[in-house]
Design an enzyme around this catalytic site. Structure first.
Site, PDB file in Angstrom:
ATOM      1  N   LYS A  11       0.654  -1.230  -0.004  1.00 39.39           N
ATOM      2  CA  LYS A  11       0.047   0.002   0.111  1.00 39.39           C
ATOM      3  C   LYS A  11       0.828   1.218   0.146  1.00 39.39           C
ATOM      4  O   LYS A  11       1.992   1.172   0.155  1.00 39.39           O
ATOM      5  CB  LYS A  11      -0.795  -0.119   1.061  1.00 39.39           C
ATOM      6  CG  LYS A  11      -1.874  -1.153   1.253  1.00 39.39           C
ATOM      7  CD  LYS A  11      -3.048  -1.173   2.290  1.00 39.39           C
ATOM      8  CE  LYS A  11      -3.949  -2.152   2.483  1.00 39.39           C
ATOM      9  NZ  LYS A  11      -4.895  -2.067   3.320  1.00 39.39           N
ATOM     10  N   TYR A  51     -12.563  -2.109  -3.578  1.00 38.15           N
ATOM     11  CA  TYR A  51     -13.042  -2.131  -2.193  1.00 38.15           C
ATOM     12  C   TYR A  51     -14.727  -1.900  -2.225  1.00 38.15           C
ATOM     13  O   TYR A  51     -14.966  -1.666  -1.064  1.00 38.15           O
ATOM     14  CB  TYR A  51     -12.269  -1.056  -1.314  1.00 38.15           C
ATOM     15  CG  TYR A  51     -10.881  -1.433  -0.936  1.00 38.15           C
ATOM     16  CD1 TYR A  51     -10.672  -2.534  -0.191  1.00 38.15           C
ATOM     17  CD2 TYR A  51      -9.650  -0.720  -1.402  1.00 38.15           C
ATOM     18  CE1 TYR A  51      -9.253  -2.786   0.271  1.00 38.15           C
ATOM     19  CE2 TYR A  51      -8.545  -1.211  -0.836  1.00 38.15           C
ATOM     20  CZ  TYR A  51      -8.433  -2.197  -0.133  1.00 38.15           C
ATOM     21  OH  TYR A  51      -7.111  -2.569   0.326  1.00 38.15           O
ATOM     22  N   ASN A 114      -2.091   0.020   6.861  1.00 36.63           N
ATOM     23  CA  ASN A 114      -1.519  -1.293   7.326  1.00 36.63           C
ATOM     24  C   ASN A 114      -0.753  -2.108   6.182  1.00 36.63           C
ATOM     25  O   ASN A 114      -0.719  -3.240   6.423  1.00 36.63           O
ATOM     26  CB  ASN A 114      -2.850  -2.055   7.757  1.00 36.63           C
ATOM     27  CG  ASN A 114      -3.742  -2.578   6.824  1.00 36.63           C
ATOM     28  OD1 ASN A 114      -3.633  -2.243   5.696  1.00 36.63           O
ATOM     29  ND2 ASN A 114      -4.789  -3.486   6.957  1.00 36.63           N
ATOM     30  N   HIS A 117      -2.298  -5.474   1.481  1.00 35.85           N
ATOM     31  CA  HIS A 117      -3.462  -6.155   1.358  1.00 35.85           C
ATOM     32  C   HIS A 117      -3.027  -7.616   1.127  1.00 35.85           C
ATOM     33  O   HIS A 117      -2.148  -7.841   0.458  1.00 35.85           O
ATOM     34  CB  HIS A 117      -4.224  -5.632   0.433  1.00 35.85           C
ATOM     35  CG  HIS A 117      -5.660  -6.544  -0.028  1.00 35.85           C
ATOM     36  ND1 HIS A 117      -6.432  -6.483   0.624  1.00 35.85           N
ATOM     37  CD2 HIS A 117      -5.598  -7.218  -1.142  1.00 35.85           C
ATOM     38  CE1 HIS A 117      -7.413  -7.203  -0.145  1.00 35.85           C
ATOM     39  NE2 HIS A 117      -6.765  -7.689  -1.023  1.00 35.85           N
ATOM     40  N   GLU A 128      -9.433 -10.756  -7.410  1.00 33.95           N
ATOM     41  CA  GLU A 128      -8.453  -9.508  -7.483  1.00 33.95           C
ATOM     42  C   GLU A 128      -7.488  -9.661  -8.353  1.00 33.95           C
ATOM     43  O   GLU A 128      -6.967  -8.593  -8.845  1.00 33.95           O
ATOM     44  CB  GLU A 128      -7.985  -9.441  -5.961  1.00 33.95           C
ATOM     45  CG  GLU A 128      -9.156  -8.807  -4.906  1.00 33.95           C
ATOM     46  CD  GLU A 128      -8.886  -9.339  -3.307  1.00 33.95           C
ATOM     47  OE1 GLU A 128      -9.721  -9.048  -2.582  1.00 33.95           O
ATOM     48  OE2 GLU A 128      -7.692  -9.664  -3.195  1.00 33.95           O
TER      49      GLU A 128
HETATM   50  P1  CMP Z   1      -7.334  -4.827   3.752  1.00 30.82           P
HETATM   51  O1  CMP Z   1      -6.773  -6.027   4.183  1.00 30.82           O
HETATM   52  O2  CMP Z   1      -6.929  -4.028   2.453  1.00 30.82           O
HETATM   53  O3  CMP Z   1      -8.842  -4.539   3.308  1.00 30.82           O
HETATM   54  C1  CMP Z   1      -9.770  -3.713   3.597  1.00 30.82           C
HETATM   55  C2  CMP Z   1      -9.069  -2.426   4.294  1.00 30.82           C
HETATM   56  O4  CMP Z   1      -9.774  -1.405   4.871  1.00 30.82           O
HETATM   57  C3  CMP Z   1      -8.059  -2.977   5.403  1.00 30.82           C
HETATM   58  O5  CMP Z   1      -6.944  -3.707   4.864  1.00 30.82           O
HETATM   59  C4  CMP Z   1      -7.535  -1.612   5.880  1.00 30.82           C
HETATM   60  O6  CMP Z   1      -6.751  -0.963   5.197  1.00 30.82           O
HETATM   61  C5  CMP Z   1      -9.030  -0.926   5.826  1.00 30.82           C
HETATM   62  N1  CMP Z   1      -9.957  -1.149   7.227  1.00 30.82           N
HETATM   63  C6  CMP Z   1     -10.340  -2.194   7.611  1.00 30.82           C
HETATM   64  N2  CMP Z   1     -11.195  -1.772   8.668  1.00 30.82           N
HETATM   65  C7  CMP Z   1     -10.825  -0.594   8.975  1.00 30.82           C
HETATM   66  C8  CMP Z   1     -11.257   0.305  10.061  1.00 30.82           C
HETATM   67  N3  CMP Z   1     -12.112  -0.148  11.030  1.00 30.82           N
HETATM   68  N4  CMP Z   1     -10.827   1.328  10.199  1.00 30.82           N
HETATM   69  C9  CMP Z   1     -10.149   2.122   9.118  1.00 30.82           C
HETATM   70  N5  CMP Z   1      -9.665   1.210   7.773  1.00 30.82           N
HETATM   71  C10 CMP Z   1     -10.020  -0.209   7.929  1.00 30.82           C
END
Ligand code: CMP
Length: 140
Positions: A11, A51, A114, A117, A128
């Site tokens: 990311k 998403y 984070n 993904h 995906e």
């Molecule tokens: P990802 O694994 O890419 O899948 C969905 C993404 O949404 C996740 O990682 C985070 O980047 C984001 N995400 C999921 N839960 C939350 C949350 N509670 N608050 C903000 N971002 C979130």
């Protein structure tokens, strides 16, 4: 290929912090083979569509803005039982809950930023992968 591939994104936070190299090294050391890889900047439409499953969640708009804030690496990874093994390697979505030694424990700064993904099912791994790569772009 069901069960043997997963899809991942490095990311914008991790790419922008220069952590692509260490993350790719962790992926390699965990036994994954990279079968497709691109560096790109997602359009808003791409991020919204990718998403879309989260479109009713309160974090959706911020997530889309974050995902288009800088370049990302998208890739297809191969290994037996790829989805589960990759999710163990990256750790919990929230880095505060991620196990020591996982990618997110090392490189993520928040539940949104984070670092990586990883697909959550074989079905989503295929969906995906198809979202970003044509058949001809995979070295399977
Ligand atoms: P990802 O694994 O890419 O899948 C969905 C993404 O949404 C996740 O990682 C985070 O980047 C984001 N995400 C999921 N839960 C939350 C949350 N509670 N608050 C903000 N971002 C979130």
């Amino acid at each position: 290929m069901n069960g043997e591939i997963t899809f991942s994104i490095i990311k914008p936070d991790a790419f922008g912090s220069g952590n692509t190299g260490p993350i790719l090294a962790m992926i390699h050391e965990a036994g994954f083979e990279i079968v497709a890889l691109k560096l790109l900047r997602m359009t808003r439409e791409q991020a919204k569509s990718f998403y879309a499953i989260h479109k009713d969640r309160p974090f959706y708009n911020d997530l889309v803005e974050f995902m288009i804030s800088g370049p990302v690496i998208v890739m297809i990874l191969r290994q037996e039982n790829a989805v589960d093994k990759f999710r163990k390697l990256i750790g919990a979505t929230d880095p505060a809950k991620a196990e020591p030694g996982t990618v997110r424990k090392r490189f993520a700064s928040s539940v949104q930023m984070n670092a990586v993904h990883g697909s959550d099912s074989d079905e989503n791994a295929l969906r995906e992968s198809n979202f970003f790569f044509s058949e001809a772009e995979r070295c399977l």
